[in-house]
Design a protein around this motif. Structure first.
Motif, PDB file in Angstrom:
ATOM      1  N   VAL A  23      -5.822   4.167  -2.995  1.00  0.00           N
ATOM      2  CA  VAL A  23      -6.215   5.228  -2.069  1.00  0.00           C
ATOM      3  C   VAL A  23      -5.647   6.523  -2.619  1.00  0.00           C
ATOM      4  CG1 VAL A  23      -6.099   6.080   0.293  1.00  0.00           C
ATOM      5  CG2 VAL A  23      -6.076   3.610  -0.135  1.00  0.00           C
ATOM      6  N   ALA A  24      -6.517   7.483  -2.889  1.00  0.00           N
ATOM      7  CA  ALA A  24      -6.031   8.727  -3.476  1.00  0.00           C
ATOM      8  C   ALA A  24      -6.922   9.907  -3.091  1.00  0.00           C
ATOM      9  CB  ALA A  24      -5.979   8.620  -5.004  1.00  0.00           C
ATOM     10  N   PRO A  25      -6.312  11.078  -2.983  1.00  0.00           N
ATOM     11  CA  PRO A  25      -7.092  12.296  -2.778  1.00  0.00           C
ATOM     12  C   PRO A  25      -7.543  12.843  -4.126  1.00  0.00           C
ATOM     13  CG  PRO A  25      -4.778  12.831  -2.752  1.00  0.00           C
ATOM     14  CD  PRO A  25      -4.872  11.336  -2.937  1.00  0.00           C
ATOM     15  N   GLU A  26      -8.560  13.666  -4.081  1.00  0.00           N
ATOM     16  CA  GLU A  26      -9.001  14.331  -5.302  1.00  0.00           C
ATOM     17  C   GLU A  26      -8.167  15.584  -5.501  1.00  0.00           C
ATOM     18  OE1 GLU A  26     -12.986  16.543  -6.730  1.00  0.00           O
ATOM     19  OE2 GLU A  26     -13.211  14.399  -6.302  1.00  0.00           O
ATOM     20  N   TYR A  27      -7.478  15.647  -6.632  1.00  0.00           N
ATOM     21  CA  TYR A  27      -6.705  16.833  -7.015  1.00  0.00           C
ATOM     22  C   TYR A  27      -7.369  17.453  -8.232  1.00  0.00           C
ATOM     23  CZ  TYR A  27      -2.552  15.455  -4.238  1.00  0.00           C
ATOM     24  OH  TYR A  27      -1.660  15.133  -3.250  1.00  0.00           O
ATOM     25  N   ASN A  28      -7.925  18.597  -8.084  1.00  0.00           N
ATOM     26  CA  ASN A  28      -8.515  19.331  -9.202  1.00  0.00           C
ATOM     27  C   ASN A  28      -9.474  18.476 -10.034  1.00  0.00           C
ATOM     28  OD1 ASN A  28      -7.008  21.687  -8.567  1.00  0.00           O
ATOM     29  ND2 ASN A  28      -5.220  20.723  -9.502  1.00  0.00           N
ATOM     30  N   GLY A  29     -10.317  17.720  -9.356  1.00  0.00           N
ATOM     31  CA  GLY A  29     -11.334  16.939 -10.046  1.00  0.00           C
ATOM     32  C   GLY A  29     -10.849  15.613 -10.587  1.00  0.00           C
ATOM     33  N   SER A  30      -9.626  15.223 -10.267  1.00  0.00           N
ATOM     34  CA  SER A  30      -9.103  13.963 -10.781  1.00  0.00           C
ATOM     35  C   SER A  30      -8.150  13.371  -9.753  1.00  0.00           C
ATOM     36  CB  SER A  30      -8.399  14.209 -12.121  1.00  0.00           C
ATOM     37  OG  SER A  30      -8.071  12.974 -12.735  1.00  0.00           O
ATOM     38  N   TYR A  31      -7.204  12.561 -10.227  1.00  0.00           N
ATOM     39  CA  TYR A  31      -6.262  11.934  -9.309  1.00  0.00           C
ATOM     40  C   TYR A  31      -4.858  12.497  -9.532  1.00  0.00           C
ATOM     41  CZ  TYR A  31      -5.957   8.637 -13.302  1.00  0.00           C
ATOM     42  OH  TYR A  31      -5.851   8.076 -14.542  1.00  0.00           O
ATOM     43  N   PRO A  32      -3.970  12.316  -8.558  1.00  0.00           N
ATOM     44  CA  PRO A  32      -2.638  12.908  -8.624  1.00  0.00           C
ATOM     45  C   PRO A  32      -1.821  12.412  -9.818  1.00  0.00           C
ATOM     46  CG  PRO A  32      -3.111  12.165  -6.397  1.00  0.00           C
ATOM     47  CD  PRO A  32      -4.207  11.635  -7.275  1.00  0.00           C
ATOM     48  N   GLY A  33      -1.016  13.317 -10.368  1.00  0.00           N
ATOM     49  CA  GLY A  33      -0.177  12.991 -11.519  1.00  0.00           C
ATOM     50  C   GLY A  33       0.794  11.865 -11.244  1.00  0.00           C
ATOM     51  N   GLU A  34       1.359  11.822 -10.030  1.00  0.00           N
ATOM     52  CA  GLU A  34       2.323  10.761  -9.720  1.00  0.00           C
ATOM     53  C   GLU A  34       1.654   9.382  -9.730  1.00  0.00           C
ATOM     54  OE1 GLU A  34       1.748  13.456  -7.694  1.00  0.00           O
ATOM     55  OE2 GLU A  34       1.673  12.854  -5.601  1.00  0.00           O
ATOM     56  N   LEU A  35       0.383   9.318  -9.389  1.00  0.00           N
ATOM     57  CA  LEU A  35      -0.348   8.062  -9.478  1.00  0.00           C
ATOM     58  C   LEU A  35      -0.563   7.690 -10.942  1.00  0.00           C
ATOM     59  CD1 LEU A  35      -1.952   5.693  -8.286  1.00  0.00           C
ATOM     60  CD2 LEU A  35      -3.934   7.224  -8.136  1.00  0.00           C
ATOM     61  N   LYS A  36      -0.935   8.642 -11.763  1.00  0.00           N
ATOM     62  CA  LYS A  36      -1.132   8.400 -13.192  1.00  0.00           C
ATOM     63  C   LYS A  36       0.140   7.871 -13.836  1.00  0.00           C
ATOM     64  CE  LYS A  36      -2.959   9.039 -17.389  1.00  0.00           C
ATOM     65  NZ  LYS A  36      -3.392   7.821 -18.040  1.00  0.00           N
ATOM     66  N   ILE A  37       1.262   8.498 -13.531  1.00  0.00           N
ATOM     67  CA  ILE A  37       2.535   8.059 -14.106  1.00  0.00           C
ATOM     68  C   ILE A  37       2.856   6.635 -13.657  1.00  0.00           C
ATOM     69  CG2 ILE A  37       5.037   8.447 -14.107  1.00  0.00           C
ATOM     70  CD1 ILE A  37       4.384  11.478 -14.069  1.00  0.00           C
ATOM     71  N   LEU A  38       2.679   6.342 -12.367  1.00  0.00           N
ATOM     72  CA  LEU A  38       2.967   4.993 -11.880  1.00  0.00           C
ATOM     73  C   LEU A  38       2.065   3.968 -12.564  1.00  0.00           C
ATOM     74  CD1 LEU A  38       4.543   3.159  -9.914  1.00  0.00           C
ATOM     75  CD2 LEU A  38       2.661   3.512  -8.294  1.00  0.00           C
ATOM     76  N   LEU A  39       0.773   4.225 -12.603  1.00  0.00           N
ATOM     77  CA  LEU A  39      -0.140   3.281 -13.237  1.00  0.00           C
ATOM     78  C   LEU A  39       0.210   3.046 -14.699  1.00  0.00           C
ATOM     79  CD1 LEU A  39      -3.535   4.475 -11.709  1.00  0.00           C
ATOM     80  CD2 LEU A  39      -2.284   2.371 -11.139  1.00  0.00           C
ATOM     81  N   THR A  99     -11.394   6.977  -1.918  1.00  0.00           N
ATOM     82  CA  THR A  99     -11.139   8.378  -2.221  1.00  0.00           C
ATOM     83  C   THR A  99     -11.079   9.174  -0.921  1.00  0.00           C
ATOM     84  OG1 THR A  99     -13.476   8.948  -2.418  1.00  0.00           O
ATOM     85  CG2 THR A  99     -12.360   8.179  -4.422  1.00  0.00           C
ATOM     86  N   VAL A 100     -10.309  10.256  -0.958  1.00  0.00           N
ATOM     87  CA  VAL A 100     -10.144  11.110   0.213  1.00  0.00           C
ATOM     88  C   VAL A 100     -10.321  12.555  -0.234  1.00  0.00           C
ATOM     89  CG1 VAL A 100      -8.589  11.812   2.068  1.00  0.00           C
ATOM     90  CG2 VAL A 100      -8.531   9.459   1.232  1.00  0.00           C
ATOM     91  N   SER A 101     -11.336  13.214   0.316  1.00  0.00           N
ATOM     92  CA  SER A 101     -11.570  14.607  -0.037  1.00  0.00           C
ATOM     93  C   SER A 101     -12.458  15.251   1.017  1.00  0.00           C
ATOM     94  CB  SER A 101     -12.245  14.709  -1.410  1.00  0.00           C
ATOM     95  OG  SER A 101     -12.516  16.063  -1.733  1.00  0.00           O
ATOM     96  N   PHE A 123     -14.003   8.683   1.577  1.00  0.00           N
ATOM     97  CA  PHE A 123     -13.666   9.185   2.909  1.00  0.00           C
ATOM     98  C   PHE A 123     -13.736  10.716   2.911  1.00  0.00           C
ATOM     99  CE2 PHE A 123     -11.849   4.978   2.969  1.00  0.00           C
ATOM    100  CZ  PHE A 123     -12.024   4.561   4.274  1.00  0.00           C
ATOM    101  N   TYR A 124     -14.720  11.254   3.614  1.00  0.00           N
ATOM    102  CA  TYR A 124     -14.865  12.691   3.803  1.00  0.00           C
ATOM    103  C   TYR A 124     -14.172  13.063   5.113  1.00  0.00           C
ATOM    104  CZ  TYR A 124     -18.808  12.613   0.493  1.00  0.00           C
ATOM    105  OH  TYR A 124     -19.603  12.467  -0.607  1.00  0.00           O
ATOM    106  N   ASN A 125     -13.553  14.220   5.160  1.00  0.00           N
ATOM    107  CA  ASN A 125     -13.027  14.775   6.425  1.00  0.00           C
ATOM    108  C   ASN A 125     -12.328  13.740   7.305  1.00  0.00           C
ATOM    109  OD1 ASN A 125     -14.009  17.435   5.918  1.00  0.00           O
ATOM    110  ND2 ASN A 125     -16.052  16.685   6.423  1.00  0.00           N
ATOM    111  N   VAL A 126     -11.199  13.261   6.860  1.00  0.00           N
ATOM    112  CA  VAL A 126     -10.463  12.207   7.551  1.00  0.00           C
ATOM    113  C   VAL A 126     -10.229  12.545   9.020  1.00  0.00           C
ATOM    114  CG1 VAL A 126      -8.220  11.027   7.647  1.00  0.00           C
ATOM    115  CG2 VAL A 126      -9.416  11.283   5.470  1.00  0.00           C
ATOM    116  N   ASP A 127      -9.898  13.789   9.317  1.00  0.00           N
ATOM    117  CA  ASP A 127      -9.636  14.165  10.711  1.00  0.00           C
ATOM    118  C   ASP A 127     -10.860  13.981  11.606  1.00  0.00           C
ATOM    119  OD1 ASP A 127      -6.987  14.785  10.235  1.00  0.00           O
ATOM    120  OD2 ASP A 127      -7.399  16.899   9.832  1.00  0.00           O
ATOM    121  N   ASP A 128     -12.052  14.094  11.031  1.00  0.00           N
ATOM    122  CA  ASP A 128     -13.279  13.952  11.811  1.00  0.00           C
ATOM    123  C   ASP A 128     -13.727  12.507  11.994  1.00  0.00           C
ATOM    124  OD1 ASP A 128     -13.359  16.699  11.963  1.00  0.00           O
ATOM    125  OD2 ASP A 128     -14.829  16.924  10.347  1.00  0.00           O
ATOM    126  N   ILE A 129     -13.342  11.626  11.088  1.00  0.00           N
ATOM    127  CA  ILE A 129     -13.853  10.250  11.156  1.00  0.00           C
ATOM    128  C   ILE A 129     -12.862   9.263  11.783  1.00  0.00           C
ATOM    129  CG2 ILE A 129     -15.503  10.549   9.292  1.00  0.00           C
ATOM    130  CD1 ILE A 129     -13.531   9.111   7.437  1.00  0.00           C
TER     131      ILE A 129
END
Length: 187
Positions: A72-88, A104-106, A135-141
């Motif tokens: 489960v990850a949000p989109e950061y600048n067209g990709s995934y978060p750096g902390e996720l990349k490092i962990l993987l 995905t969450v955006s 997942f679009y607009n988490v607060d709405d869904i």
């Protein structure tokens, strides 16, 4: 079935956490052994691939016992978060033949660019990306901790069904890989 749900952002106020906790609950309701792996519990400054740290060993043990993953990850600048990349990137061989679902969450794109990036990375790790829910607009869904939209509920059910099918089919390969890694006692 043992599923690990990786929450791929440590950002404060993260909307992804609501999605990850929902997926964790749904997996448990299916009778699966489900566990949340939160990147904020593994904040590494850089990868230590050839020097094993206690955090890496703890993460490695969780992955070795998994039958499937959901990231489960949000989109950061067209990709995934750096902390996720490092962990993987802290392990590699342990991922072989693991089916993975991507959530995905955006707000704007639903995470389509993130999805493409993660699928490519999963293939590099010899995992099998077998399904996704954007997942679009988490607060709405969501209403509280529950999804309001029936279509999202159906997508989540389909994702878990697909994960289970591939986890069962790929089990012999995972067992062979884990045997080669010298990991005993893990089905």
């Amino acid at each position: 079935m043992k599923v690990k749900i990786i929450l791929g952002t440590a950002r404060e106020g993260r909307k992804s956490e609501k999605v990850a906790r929902y997926l964790l609950r749904k997996a448990t309701e299916l009778g699966w052994e489900a566990e949340l792996i939160d990147v904020k519990d593994y904040l590494l400054c850089y990868t230590h691939r050839w020097k094993v740290t206690p955090e890496m060993e703890r993460y490695r043990a969780k992955i070795i016992e998994a039958d499937a993953l959901v990231i489960v990850a949000p989109e950061y600048n067209g990709s995934y978060p750096g902390e996720l990349k490092i962990l993987l990137d802290t392990i590699y061989d342990e991922y072989e033949a693991l089916p993975v679902g991507i959530a995905t969450v955006s707000v704007v794109t639903g995470g389509t660019r993130l999805l493409m990036e993660l699928k490519t990375a999963m293939l590099n790790y010899h995992m099998f990306p077998v399904g996704q829910v954007l997942f679009y607009n988490v607060d709405d869904i969501f209403e509280g901790e529950e999804l309001k939209d029936e279509k999202y509920k159906e997508r989540v059910e389909r994702l878990f069904g697909t994960l289970e099918k591939y986890a069962r089919a790929l089990r012999p390969i995972r067992e062979e890989v884990r045997e080669k890694l010298g990991v005993n006692g893990h089905p």
